[in-house]
Design a protein around this motif. Structure first.
Motif, mmCIF file in Angstrom:
data_model
loop_
_atom_site.group_PDB
_atom_site.id
_atom_site.type_symbol
_atom_site.label_atom_id
_atom_site.label_comp_id
_atom_site.label_asym_id
_atom_site.label_seq_id
_atom_site.Cartn_x
_atom_site.Cartn_y
_atom_site.Cartn_z
ATOM 1 N N CYS A 423 0.803 -1.240 0.051
ATOM 2 C CA CYS A 423 0.087 -0.044 0.088
ATOM 3 C C CYS A 423 0.950 1.175 0.195
ATOM 4 O O CYS A 423 0.412 2.300 -0.186
ATOM 5 C CB CYS A 423 -0.788 0.163 1.226
ATOM 6 S SG CYS A 423 0.087 -0.161 2.790
ATOM 7 N N SER A 425 2.618 2.376 2.824
ATOM 8 C CA SER A 425 2.752 2.881 4.086
ATOM 9 C C SER A 425 3.946 2.342 4.832
ATOM 10 O O SER A 425 4.466 1.158 4.535
ATOM 11 C CB SER A 425 1.715 2.472 5.126
ATOM 12 O OG SER A 425 1.727 1.223 5.409
ATOM 13 N N CYS A 428 3.621 -0.876 6.880
ATOM 14 C CA CYS A 428 3.404 -2.017 6.337
ATOM 15 C C CYS A 428 4.690 -2.558 5.760
ATOM 16 O O CYS A 428 5.156 -3.725 5.757
ATOM 17 C CB CYS A 428 2.561 -2.242 5.170
ATOM 18 S SG CYS A 428 0.632 -2.183 5.480
ATOM 19 N N CYS A 451 -2.566 -5.113 -0.527
ATOM 20 C CA CYS A 451 -1.354 -5.015 0.538
ATOM 21 C C CYS A 451 -1.222 -6.364 1.030
ATOM 22 O O CYS A 451 -2.227 -6.715 1.894
ATOM 23 C CB CYS A 451 -1.202 -3.715 1.327
ATOM 24 S SG CYS A 451 0.134 -3.846 2.252
ATOM 25 N N VAL A 453 0.257 -6.778 3.647
ATOM 26 C CA VAL A 453 0.029 -6.547 5.267
ATOM 27 C C VAL A 453 -1.347 -6.252 5.687
ATOM 28 O O VAL A 453 -2.157 -6.971 6.570
ATOM 29 C CB VAL A 453 1.009 -5.598 5.724
ATOM 30 C CG1 VAL A 453 1.122 -5.414 7.270
ATOM 31 C CG2 VAL A 453 2.467 -6.048 5.431
ATOM 32 N N CYS A 454 -1.682 -5.025 5.110
ATOM 33 C CA CYS A 454 -2.910 -4.567 5.567
ATOM 34 C C CYS A 454 -4.158 -4.832 4.799
ATOM 35 O O CYS A 454 -5.353 -4.503 5.125
ATOM 36 C CB CYS A 454 -2.738 -3.071 5.578
ATOM 37 S SG CYS A 454 -2.819 -2.272 4.109
ATOM 38 N N ARG A 456 -5.466 -3.529 2.194
ATOM 39 C CA ARG A 456 -5.893 -2.307 1.460
ATOM 40 C C ARG A 456 -5.629 -2.488 0.008
ATOM 41 O O ARG A 456 -4.544 -3.072 -0.387
ATOM 42 C CB ARG A 456 -5.208 -0.794 1.818
ATOM 43 C CG ARG A 456 -6.020 -0.355 3.023
ATOM 44 C CD ARG A 456 -5.211 0.928 3.187
ATOM 45 N NE ARG A 456 -3.986 0.881 3.935
ATOM 46 C CZ ARG A 456 -3.528 1.760 4.462
ATOM 47 N NH1 ARG A 456 -3.701 2.825 4.341
ATOM 48 N NH2 ARG A 456 -2.265 1.420 5.426
#
Ligand code: P5A
Ligand code: ZN
Length: 468
Positions: A423, A425, A428, A451, A453-454, A456
């Motif tokens: 994403c 960030s 992440c 993403c 990790v998250c 999104r």
């Protein structure tokens, strides 16, 4: 065979620099190396190529001083913050301390830009595109390595441009990327183009585009960068121009550069267990002619070998007349990476033919004497294409699409590079780093994904791999 090349790459690399007489690494200052004549010729050919490409794209070559006064160097706050731990300072002239400390350029923005401010007066002076080929100094604290991480970068090819509009600077970034594509394509060096994450961009840049390649050990190597500097430096160095309407405006700038790493990649990516395998484009010798002597027919063979060398004089050709067994000569030129060998013996003369041997495949090709020049030209082109193709395939085989954190971890563990939806960030990125041991090095546009990790949704892939 490419077993040792792949499995003991570091050793292989160090060994080739020595055996092929590229560099002498015994110079007693850490991170600095001696170019030996054979290596120097490869370097000269690489320089010829980049000069040609930059000249054709409208750049002009210039040369600025090595020393930069501290007050200029320190003007751009982010630039100095990014470089201050890496700068060598000259503090003395003889026994007297200098009134103004002088930096050995780690890169030349702060050497050039005060002067560009004097050169640029009006919109008619823009765009301005210059480059220089110089040595630069960086006090690297990470592990130094010949041609890869040097404290004296001996072959820094840096271009700097100034423009009248943000759009024009943006276009120049694309022009630079195209120049570098052409350059790496000519050298058969495969690359991934990405944008560096915010926290990894060039100090003082708006954004940074990077070219990375992947070495046989699965590690990424940044081989070129292109930076859009916006008006960050022009504001600091007062680089202004008068617009057609008579207003004063700050110039929009870009800069981009490549170093000795290009030569590291050239040597590393095209080798095998028998040594180097040079791209015909930059090989100091493209063809070596080895006469195969038989006692009473030596003179006849020599005459023919000399005729062949004359006929091939449009290539970089060498006749090896040393008093050695042919096998010893083959070995000598093989490890130095000469792309094509011509063998000529009594039987070849009788049959009006010549034997060619390709360095990349070991293939032996018998050609009619009358077709020699054409065939050499054809084979050299084919060797270049084959090396380029093999290097691209090798790099692609080390790229892995990763859909989840575990995939990244697995790829990196298996000496590969992961492409993972990310994403953008920092949080992440940190999670990725905590899992895989390395964070996101670059960002590419791609098909929408989520993403790792998250979750999104994102149109970006992060490049995650160990790097040099
Ligand atoms: C662009 C040219 C610059 O310095 N200023 C002028 C900009 N960019 S850079 O990314 O910092 O460096 C350009 C490229 O140089 C290579 N490089 C190195 N090569 C060998 N040894 C080093 N210590 C070293 N440091 C950087 C990288 O390929 C980098 O992209
Ligand atoms: Zn995320």
């Amino acid at each position: 065979m490419r077993d040792r090349w792949r499995n003991s790459f570091s050793e292989w690399y160090a060994e080739q620099l020595d055996r092929a007489e590229i560099l002498d690494v015994r110079y007693p200052v850490k991170g600095t190396y001696v170019w030996r004549p054979y290596g120097f010729r490869i370097r000269a050919n690489v320089l010829k190529l980049i000069r040609q490409i930059l000249d054709e794209a409208g750049h002009e070559e210039a040369l600025f001083p090595l020393l930069i006064p501290e007050h200029e160097f320190a003007k751009e706050a982010r630039h100095i913050a990014g470089f201050e731990d890496e700068v060598y300072w000259v503090t003395h002239g003889g026994r007297s301390e200098l009134g103004v400390k002088l930096a050995l350029r780690p890169t030349s923005e702060t050497a050039m830009y005060p002067i560009l401010a004097l050169w640029i007066r009006s919109h008619a002076d823009l765009p301005l595109k210059i480059y220089q080929v110089v040595n630069t100094f960086r006090y690297e604290t990470k592990h130094t390595r010949p041609l890869i991480r040097m404290r004296e970068i001996t072959t820094f090819k840096e271009a700097h441009t100034a423009h009248a509009s943000a759009e024009d600077a943006e276009r120049q970034v694309q022009v630079a990327v195209e120049c570098y594509r052409r350059f790496f394509d000519a050298l058969g060096i495969p690359y991934i183009i990405s944008r560096r994450p915010e926290w990894d961009k060039f100090p003082g840049a708006e954004y940074t585009i990077a070219f990375d390649t992947i070495f046989p050990d699965g590690r990424l190597l940044q081989i070129a960068t292109v930076h859009n500097l916006g008006q960050n430096f022009s504001r600091t160095f007062e680089i202004t121009f008068e617009t057609p309407e008579g207003r004063q405006e700050y110039a929009y700038q870009t800069c981009y550069g490549i170093s000795d790493r290009v030569i590291a990649a050239l040597l590393a990516l095209h080798g095998d267990d028998s040594g180097l395998c040079l791209m015909p484009e930059v090989a100091p010798l493209q063809v070596v002619v080895v006469p195969i002597w038989f006692k009473e027919r030596k003179e006849e063979v020599d005459r023919e070998a000399e005729a062949i060398v004359r006929e091939l004089s449009c290539f970089r050709v060498h006749l090896d007349t040393r008093e050695l067994r042919p096998g010893a000569k083959y070995y000598h030129w093989e490890l130095r990476g000469v792309p094509l060998r011509v063998e000529i013996g009594p039987r070849d003369i009788e049959n009006r033919q010549v034997t060619l041997v390709r360095r990349d495949t070991g293939e032996r090709i018998t050609v009619a004497r009358s077709a020699l020049r054409q065939e050499v030209e054809r084979q050299l082109r084919s060797i270049g294409d084959a090396l380029r193709e093999r290097a691209w395939q090798e790099m692609r085989s080390m790229l892995r699409e990763a859909g989840a954190l575990e995939d990244i971890e697995k790829a990196v563990g298996e000496r590969c590079v992961a492409l993972a939806p990310w994403c953008g960030s920092k949080e992440c990125d940190e999670t990725i780093e905590a899992h895989a041991g390395v964070g996101v090095g670059g960002v590419m546009e791609a098909e929408p994904g989520r993403c790792v990790v998250c979750g999104r949704s994102t149109k970006h892939r992060g490049i995650v791999g160990r790097s040099y």
